[in-house]
Design an enzyme around this catalytic site. Sequence first.
Site, PDB file in Angstrom:
ATOM      1  N   ASP A  33       0.844  -1.198   0.000  1.00 54.65           N
ATOM      2  CA  ASP A  33       0.000   0.000   0.000  1.00 54.65           C
ATOM      3  C   ASP A  33       0.880   1.250   0.000  1.00 54.65           C
ATOM      4  OD1 ASP A  33      -2.237   1.607   0.097  1.00 54.65           O
ATOM      5  OD2 ASP A  33      -3.038   0.776   1.959  1.00 54.65           O
ATOM      6  N   LYS A  59      -2.146   8.033   6.367  1.00 48.77           N
ATOM      7  CA  LYS A  59      -2.777   7.498   5.168  1.00 48.77           C
ATOM      8  C   LYS A  59      -4.185   8.079   5.034  1.00 48.77           C
ATOM      9  CE  LYS A  59      -2.557   3.241   4.014  1.00 48.77           C
ATOM     10  NZ  LYS A  59      -2.452   3.721   2.619  1.00 48.77           N
ATOM     11  N   GLU A 100      -8.200   0.199   4.276  1.00 46.44           N
ATOM     12  CA  GLU A 100      -6.737   0.051   4.340  1.00 46.44           C
ATOM     13  C   GLU A 100      -6.300  -0.333   5.755  1.00 46.44           C
ATOM     14  OE1 GLU A 100      -5.376   3.139   0.805  1.00 46.44           O
ATOM     15  OE2 GLU A 100      -5.562   3.889   2.828  1.00 46.44           O
TER      16      GLU A 100
END
Length: 227
Positions: A85, A98, A107
Amino acid sequence: MNKDLEAEKRLAALEAVKFLKPGMIVGLGTGSTARYAIEAIGEMVKEGLSIRCIPTSNATKELAQGLGIAIIDINSIDAIDITIDGADEFTEDLLLIKGGGGALLKEKIVASLTKKEIIIADSSKKVAVLGKFKLPIEVIPFAAGHILNQLKLLKGPATIRKVSGKPFFTDEGNYILDADFDSIKFPALLSAELNNMIGIVAHGLFINLASTVIMGINGATETFNKV
Ligand code: 5RP
């Protein structure tokens, strides 16, 4: 010096996919850096690599399916071997922000089930202290006004993310608040405070979730590992 950030993202992605092995369950991240990894995985699958993948967003699911990558339901497995990621900011000791792409909830769920979370990034993402990038916070729309007030008291004034003047909705139908903490000196403390606010579904501080960050820089890669 003018850096080629796209080349750095691609290099990091190509280094990360070297960790994949036949039979693995793989988490697929979201964003422009993760895209390079997903495209490379698509090529590997075409060449015969047999893996099953869990996407972290609808966009990633669509991309992966278009490349012939096998997608499975996260509730059909116990753990994920590797996730690749991106991140909006990272520190050398693997703290992350993030959610710039709005996919932080899935995520984070995927990262929490992953044995080896590999973050790939260009060199512009490396910081000494998190917080220049506004912290994405996913909230239930019903609670947005109250969470905005509480964030102001926490010295992280926020705004509802908008696209073309209209609120941005996540895959789960929630809002993203982008909070300006400027410099997050105590990320674990802030994370705990945000975790306690009713109405916040997830926030973009990822602590103790990354195993490795692979950063592209100057035509090569640099790796930061969990100590
Ligand atoms: C999406 C994310 C992305 O990983 C993050 O925003 C980085 O994106 P990009 O690789 O496009 O810079 O957290 O929710």
